[in-house]
Design a protein around this motif. Sequence first.
Motif, PDB file in Angstrom:
ATOM      1  N   ARG A 217       7.293 -16.666  -1.254  1.00  0.00           N
ATOM      2  CA  ARG A 217       7.368 -15.358  -0.611  1.00  0.00           C
ATOM      3  C   ARG A 217       7.711 -15.508   0.870  1.00  0.00           C
ATOM      4  O   ARG A 217       8.513 -14.735   1.415  1.00  0.00           O
TER       5      ARG A 217
ATOM      6  N   GLU B   6      -1.049  -5.371   4.284  1.00  0.00           N
ATOM      7  CA  GLU B   6      -0.368  -5.659   3.026  1.00  0.00           C
ATOM      8  C   GLU B   6       0.563  -6.855   3.155  1.00  0.00           C
ATOM      9  O   GLU B   6       0.654  -7.693   2.248  1.00  0.00           O
ATOM     10  N   SER B   7       1.258  -6.960   4.279  1.00  0.00           N
ATOM     11  CA  SER B   7       2.174  -8.078   4.507  1.00  0.00           C
ATOM     12  C   SER B   7       1.412  -9.387   4.632  1.00  0.00           C
ATOM     13  O   SER B   7       1.821 -10.425   4.095  1.00  0.00           O
TER      14      SER B   7
ATOM     15  N   TYR C 237       0.165 -10.393   1.224  1.00  0.00           N
ATOM     16  CA  TYR C 237       1.282 -10.785   0.363  1.00  0.00           C
ATOM     17  C   TYR C 237       1.791 -12.187   0.679  1.00  0.00           C
ATOM     18  O   TYR C 237       2.116 -12.963  -0.225  1.00  0.00           O
TER      19      TYR C 237
ATOM     20  N   SER D   5       7.847  -5.044   3.137  1.00  0.00           N
ATOM     21  CA  SER D   5       7.615  -4.017   2.109  1.00  0.00           C
ATOM     22  C   SER D   5       8.746  -3.986   1.089  1.00  0.00           C
ATOM     23  O   SER D   5       8.509  -3.770  -0.106  1.00  0.00           O
TER      24      SER D   5
ATOM     25  N   ARG E 136       8.059  -6.746  -1.231  1.00  0.00           N
ATOM     26  CA  ARG E 136       6.870  -6.516  -2.052  1.00  0.00           C
ATOM     27  C   ARG E 136       7.123  -5.564  -3.208  1.00  0.00           C
ATOM     28  O   ARG E 136       6.374  -5.561  -4.188  1.00  0.00           O
TER      29      ARG E 136
ATOM     30  N   LYS F 228       7.667  -6.744  -8.213  1.00  0.00           N
ATOM     31  CA  LYS F 228       6.487  -7.563  -8.454  1.00  0.00           C
ATOM     32  C   LYS F 228       6.812  -8.812  -9.272  1.00  0.00           C
ATOM     33  O   LYS F 228       7.650  -8.786 -10.175  1.00  0.00           O
TER      34      LYS F 228
ATOM     35  N   GLU G 112       1.796 -10.787 -10.212  1.00  0.00           N
ATOM     36  CA  GLU G 112       1.416  -9.479  -9.681  1.00  0.00           C
ATOM     37  C   GLU G 112       1.328  -8.435 -10.793  1.00  0.00           C
ATOM     38  O   GLU G 112       0.424  -7.587 -10.793  1.00  0.00           O
TER      39      GLU G 112
ATOM     40  N   TYR H 164      -4.358  -4.633  -6.097  1.00  0.00           N
ATOM     41  CA  TYR H 164      -3.227  -4.012  -6.794  1.00  0.00           C
ATOM     42  C   TYR H 164      -3.716  -2.761  -7.502  1.00  0.00           C
ATOM     43  O   TYR H 164      -4.760  -2.780  -8.163  1.00  0.00           O
TER      44      TYR H 164
ATOM     45  N   THR I  83      -0.101  -3.734  -3.846  1.00  0.00           N
ATOM     46  CA  THR I  83      -1.282  -4.150  -3.105  1.00  0.00           C
ATOM     47  C   THR I  83      -1.317  -3.379  -1.798  1.00  0.00           C
ATOM     48  O   THR I  83      -0.449  -3.542  -0.938  1.00  0.00           O
TER      49      THR I  83
END
Length: 383
Positions: free
Chosen positions: A13, A35-36, A39, A147, A150, A153, A157, A245, A316
């Motif tokens: 990622r 969130e970042s 992730y 984002s 993300r 998925k 995920e 999630y 998430t």
Amino acid sequence: MALHFERAELAQRRANTIARLEAAGLDGLLMFRQESMFYLTGYDTFGYVFFQCLYLGVDGTVALITRAPDLRQARHTSDINDIRIWVDGPDVNPALQLRDMLAEFGMANKKLGVEYDAYGLTAANGKKLDGALDGFCTLWDASRLVSELRVVKSPAELTYIRRAGELADDAWDAALNTVHGGAFEGDILAAMQGAVFAGGGDYPGNEFIIGAGQDALLCRYFSGRKHIAEKDQITLEWAGAYRHYHAAMMRTIPVGGATPRHIEMHKIATAAMQACRSALKPGEPVGAVFDAYARVCDDNNMFNHRLNACGYSMGTTFAPNWMDWPMFYHANPVIVQPGMVFFLHMILMDSETGFAMCPGHSVIVTDNGNEAVSRHTLDLISR
């Protein structure tokens, strides 16, 4: 260490993010969206209510600036090795410490992306950031860079999304066992959230939404619980959450029997859901999904009772809400891809008659269409 993903997936990622940074001509990214951070590193905290920043350089450097309470939090939940602490004080400006760290990494006169659109970066802290880095480097708004990565998925995920869907179903079962004339809304919420916790789930990104009577026409949580009347209606919107999630659901339950207006509105709302799911397929813009909802509603004299959006991405997310990017609204050009996850809500709220009908559930986009993560149908159920 409580990592919810394999280290190799987290590393990939970050590699994908670096590729996006390089394509945008950026030398690094300053992240303020929790969130970042989750992730890319697994870092799990609500410490973003204070100033904290995760830096990712195109050379792979990762470093976090945060407060002392989150030092062990980051060590325990993430694969971040470089953690810097800023010390609380009446005149402290942690953005200056961030600048010093960036200077150490050779970022003077470089171009850095910033997640300005973040609940973790207040306007006050944003001004401090801009002031501290003015003349030091060039800043560029990269709020959606992570984002956009993300939104599709991975298999791991999707496993969490499906588990969140199971927990949402469990909460619905608990609601059906609790809703009746004379029931207390607080008992309903306790049963629903308790079912999620009992299944190993989390607090959701925002409060469960509940409202009986005229409050069934609201789609936001508000404080104050009451008892359901013997002849009533109640709207519920909730989400199962697992490893952050989410899979959201929504329903309106007539109490004491469904009225003809409930039945009529339910028929239209479920027809809109069918149209939206037909429109939600790879290669099509997400705006087409809203257009399907609007078309069915408007053709059935529901223009004044529908909303201007009919759902959004699930993933998430952290407080204060579980809504993720992108949203279903007219002319949204984002193209649907397999592996995206969306919550579809067919909200109808008739303020003239006082009736509501709001069926909704979450779906995963497949190669040919989409599949619901809920085991429940959208059949009208009354209590």
